[in-house]
Write a protein that holds these residues in place. Structure first.
Motif, PDB file in Angstrom:
ATOM      1  N   GLY A   1       7.710   2.036  -2.403  1.00 32.26           N
ATOM      2  CA  GLY A   1       7.162   0.795  -1.846  1.00 32.26           C
ATOM      3  C   GLY A   1       7.317   0.842  -0.335  1.00 32.26           C
ATOM      4  N   SER A   2       6.392   0.249   0.394  1.00 33.76           N
ATOM      5  CA  SER A   2       6.493   0.357   1.852  1.00 33.76           C
ATOM      6  C   SER A   2       7.678  -0.440   2.391  1.00 33.76           C
ATOM      7  CB  SER A   2       5.181  -0.051   2.526  1.00 33.76           C
ATOM      8  OG  SER A   2       4.889  -1.394   2.309  1.00 33.76           O
ATOM      9  N   LYS A   3       8.114  -1.461   1.672  1.00 34.67           N
ATOM     10  CA  LYS A   3       9.297  -2.222   2.094  1.00 34.67           C
ATOM     11  C   LYS A   3      10.502  -1.296   2.282  1.00 34.67           C
ATOM     12  CE  LYS A   3      12.162  -6.134   0.577  1.00 34.67           C
ATOM     13  NZ  LYS A   3      12.361  -7.113  -0.516  1.00 34.67           N
TER      14      LYS A   3
ATOM     15  N   ASN B   1       1.826  -5.580  12.599  1.00 30.82           N
ATOM     16  CA  ASN B   1       1.306  -5.712  11.238  1.00 30.82           C
ATOM     17  C   ASN B   1      -0.068  -6.397  11.264  1.00 30.82           C
ATOM     18  OD1 ASN B   1       2.019  -8.225   8.754  1.00 30.82           O
ATOM     19  ND2 ASN B   1       1.037  -6.283   8.380  1.00 30.82           N
TER      20      ASN B   1
ATOM     21  N   ILE C   1      10.019   0.667   5.573  1.00 33.93           N
ATOM     22  CA  ILE C   1      10.174  -0.237   6.715  1.00 33.93           C
ATOM     23  C   ILE C   1      11.659  -0.571   6.887  1.00 33.93           C
ATOM     24  CG2 ILE C   1       9.715  -2.616   7.483  1.00 33.93           C
ATOM     25  CD1 ILE C   1       6.929  -2.273   6.003  1.00 33.93           C
TER      26      ILE C   1
ATOM     27  N   TYR D   1       6.987 -10.416   8.651  1.00 35.06           N
ATOM     28  CA  TYR D   1       7.652  -9.981   7.422  1.00 35.06           C
ATOM     29  C   TYR D   1       9.166  -9.945   7.683  1.00 35.06           C
ATOM     30  CZ  TYR D   1       7.898  -6.838   3.273  1.00 35.06           C
ATOM     31  OH  TYR D   1       8.130  -6.268   2.050  1.00 35.06           O
TER      32      TYR D   1
ATOM     33  N   SER E   1       0.812   0.727   1.539  1.00 41.59           N
ATOM     34  CA  SER E   1       1.326   0.305   0.251  1.00 41.59           C
ATOM     35  C   SER E   1       0.204   0.343  -0.764  1.00 41.59           C
ATOM     36  CB  SER E   1       1.827  -1.121   0.412  1.00 41.59           C
ATOM     37  OG  SER E   1       2.155  -1.655  -0.828  1.00 41.59           O
TER      38      SER E   1
ATOM     39  N   ASN F   1       0.377 -10.549   7.833  1.00 42.09           N
ATOM     40  CA  ASN F   1       1.051 -11.489   6.960  1.00 42.09           C
ATOM     41  C   ASN F   1       2.096 -12.175   7.851  1.00 42.09           C
ATOM     42  OD1 ASN F   1       2.478 -12.852   5.014  1.00 42.09           O
ATOM     43  ND2 ASN F   1       3.405 -11.027   4.104  1.00 42.09           N
TER      44      ASN F   1
ATOM     45  N   ASP G   1       2.676  -1.725  10.187  1.00 40.19           N
ATOM     46  CA  ASP G   1       2.699  -2.089   8.772  1.00 40.19           C
ATOM     47  C   ASP G   1       1.265  -2.427   8.378  1.00 40.19           C
ATOM     48  OD1 ASP G   1       3.003  -3.287   6.316  1.00 40.19           O
ATOM     49  OD2 ASP G   1       4.621  -4.638   6.927  1.00 40.19           O
TER      50      ASP G   1
ATOM     51  N   ARG H   1       6.238   0.069  -7.400  1.00 39.91           N
ATOM     52  CA  ARG H   1       7.027   0.563  -6.264  1.00 39.91           C
ATOM     53  C   ARG H   1       6.553   1.937  -5.773  1.00 39.91           C
ATOM     54  NH1 ARG H   1       6.942  -2.820  -4.431  1.00 39.91           N
ATOM     55  NH2 ARG H   1       8.522  -2.410  -2.873  1.00 39.91           N
TER      56      ARG H   1
ATOM     57  N   SER I   1       0.618  -1.527  -3.316  1.00 36.90           N
ATOM     58  CA  SER I   1       0.928  -2.787  -3.998  1.00 36.90           C
ATOM     59  C   SER I   1      -0.219  -3.784  -3.999  1.00 36.90           C
ATOM     60  CB  SER I   1       2.124  -3.455  -3.328  1.00 36.90           C
ATOM     61  OG  SER I   1       3.299  -2.736  -3.607  1.00 36.90           O
ATOM     62  N   LYS I   2      -0.722  -4.093  -2.815  1.00 37.11           N
ATOM     63  CA  LYS I   2      -1.698  -5.163  -2.705  1.00 37.11           C
ATOM     64  C   LYS I   2      -3.098  -4.636  -3.030  1.00 37.11           C
ATOM     65  CE  LYS I   2       1.932  -7.345  -1.168  1.00 37.11           C
ATOM     66  NZ  LYS I   2       2.463  -7.164   0.171  1.00 37.11           N
TER      67      LYS I   2
ATOM     68  N   TYR J   1      -2.284  -4.399   4.361  1.00 37.77           N
ATOM     69  CA  TYR J   1      -3.459  -5.199   3.969  1.00 37.77           C
ATOM     70  C   TYR J   1      -4.798  -4.644   4.449  1.00 37.77           C
ATOM     71  CZ  TYR J   1      -0.058  -8.602   2.464  1.00 37.77           C
ATOM     72  OH  TYR J   1       0.979  -9.219   1.810  1.00 37.77           O
TER      73      TYR J   1
HETATM   74  C1  LIG Z   1       3.770  -6.907   0.613  1.00 37.78           C
HETATM   75  C2  LIG Z   1       4.109  -6.430   1.958  1.00 37.78           C
HETATM   76  C3  LIG Z   1       4.766  -5.215   2.153  1.00 37.78           C
HETATM   77  C4  LIG Z   1       5.480  -4.402   1.106  1.00 37.78           C
HETATM   78  O1  LIG Z   1       4.864  -3.971   0.067  1.00 37.78           O
HETATM   79  P1  LIG Z   1       5.539  -2.938  -0.924  1.00 37.78           P
HETATM   80  O2  LIG Z   1       5.314  -3.551  -2.239  1.00 37.78           O
HETATM   81  O3  LIG Z   1       6.984  -2.765  -0.607  1.00 37.78           O
HETATM   82  O4  LIG Z   1       4.782  -1.678  -0.694  1.00 37.78           O
HETATM   83  C5  LIG Z   1       5.001  -4.775   3.448  1.00 37.78           C
HETATM   84  N1  LIG Z   1       4.599  -5.495   4.498  1.00 37.78           N
HETATM   85  C6  LIG Z   1       3.980  -6.668   4.348  1.00 37.78           C
HETATM   86  C7  LIG Z   1       3.582  -7.411   5.561  1.00 37.78           C
HETATM   87  C8  LIG Z   1       3.734  -7.190   3.086  1.00 37.78           C
HETATM   88  O5  LIG Z   1       3.173  -8.383   2.966  1.00 37.78           O
END
Ligand SMILES: *Cc1c(COP(=O)(O)O)cnc(C)c1O
Length: 391
Positions: free
Chosen positions: A106-108, A178, A111, A132, A241, A182, A210, A252, A243-244, A213
């Motif tokens: 996951g990118s979180k 970013n 980061i 974030y 990511s 977000n 980041d 993850r 994820s989105k 999106y």
């Molecule tokens: C959702 C989000 C991420 C993290 O996504 P992961 O599920 O960890 O890949 C990272 N940065 C921002 C700004 C987000 O909104």
């Protein structure tokens, strides 16, 4: 009797900012206990399931015993190659999968580990607010100092690089940006990214973009990669990511791309802390990155309908709210006399609509609330109807 040891959290844990959502969480619990039909627009987590072809690839991969062992730390080369192919197709950016791509849980995760890889105690990290929450927390964990770059409406939510004091710049080592953003949903163009590359090169700052999106857009004018700017690879790294884009938040998987030294530095932290991503998930990631645009178009069409419904609904109620060109967030100004918390509480307690108070993303988010487009249009219409009754 044995003596009890004292279990004290570390200073870095005690220094964590207060959890602003605690009050909201309590109010939410109360509402749910009362049986309120809550419309949840607060979490940035897609409600749409992961596309079938990705789940199928996972189903097959999970049966393969070779995936049951430790994965390679840096990620399967086939996954990193898929990332490089996607970057070339999508952005026209060439990446060496061996040295310029790193897979992340996951990118979180990436980061969060970035400051640990590059920050010495006392170094500055430039951080957007609202933003974030992981950026300042990861900085704190690495004993760095955050310098807040306010994102203001009058500047289209872009930071004013010229306002960062010299004394900060002298000790600044990382900068987080970013876009699409977000929580404000703002997008950045070529001119801004060019300024950032120039600024970073001049002041010797590693840019961490980041880019979670970039694929959640509504117009033909697609968001760019920071790495499309000449010289960007010399100064920065981009976090991505799955994820989105592919509705895979629970899986993850993400990745970092860009500057070799930045990628290697982050990789070094990771090899010492984690052992990579389950390879079956990486197989699913390869499949995800090859998703046909026609499939993604369908997902974007769903969000567009939701965006239009919520934007026109809230606008008709007299709320001042952006119409995002990307992301699945609407950033709305609180009505006169309301703070972020007060307005969030009003929406929750009187309308059963849960949003995120803007100050939860940093002080500069005060005066706003964030709506996430994570429920079907019918529920959005219901939310607008209920909000209409109380405004
Ligand atoms: C959702 C989000 C991420 C993290 O996504 P992961 O599920 O960890 O890949 C990272 N940065 C921002 C700004 C987000 O909104």
């Amino acid at each position: 009797m044995r003596k009890k040891i004292s279990i004290e959290p570390a200073k870095r844990v005690k220094d964590l900012p207060p959890y602003l959502f605690a009050t909201i969480d309590k109010m939410k619990e109360k509402a749910v206990a009362k049986g309120v039909d809550l419309i949840e627009l607060s979490i940035g987590d897609p409600d749409i399931p992961t596309p079938r072809h990705i789940v199928e690839r996972m189903r097959k991969a999970v049966k393969n015993p070779k995936h049951h062992q430790y994965p390679s730390y840096v990620g399967m080369l086939s996954f990193r190659q898929a990332v490089a192919d996607w970057y070339r197709r999508r952005f026209g950016v060439t990446l060496d999968p061996k040295t310029e791509v790193l897979s992340l849980i996951g990118s979180k995760e990436g980061i969060g580990h970035m400051p640990l890889a590059f920050i010495n105690p006392g170094d500055y990290v430039l951080i957007p607010s609202p933003g974030y929450p992981v950026y300042p927390v990861a900085t704190l964990f690495a004993e760095g100092r955050s310098h807040v770059m306010p994102l203001l409406e009058k500047n289209d939510y872009l930071p004013e690089l010229g306002k960062i004091p010299r004394s900060v710049l002298a000790k600044a080592k990382l900068m987080f940006i970013n876009y699409p953003n977000n929580p404000t949903a703002a997008c950045a163009g070529r001119a801004f990214f060019r300024d950032v590359v120039h600024f970073a090169a001049k002041h010797n700052i590693i840019v961490c973009h980041d880019a979670a999106y970039t694929e959640m857009y509504y117009d033909d004018d697609r968001p760019m990669s920071f790495l499309q700017i000449p010289g960007a690879k010399e100064v920065g790294i981009e976090f991505h990511s799955l994820s989105k884009t592919y509705n895979m938040t629970g899986w993850r998987i993400g990745f970092a791309v860009g500057n070799k030294k930045a990628v290697a530095g982050l990789g070094k932290i990771k090899t010492n802390l984690d052992s990579g991503i389950f390879q079956a998930i990486q197989e699913a990631g390869i499949e995800a990155l090859a998703t046909k645009d026609s499939e993604l178009k369908k997902i974007r069409a769903i969000y567009r309908k939701r965006r239009d419904a919520l934007h026109s609904g809230l606008t008709q109620l007299g709320l001042e709210v952006n119409k995002p060109g990307a992301t699945f967030y609407l950033w709305a100004k609180c009505p006169k006399g309301y703070t972020s918390m007060k307005f969030t509480a009003l929406l929750l307690n009187r309308a059963g609509v849960l949003t995120t108070p803007g100050n939860g993303f940093g002080a500069a988010g005060e005066g706003y609330v964030r709506f996430a487009l994570t429920v079907p249009v019918k529920r959005i219409d219901e939310a607008v109807r209920r909000i209409g009754k109380i405004l």
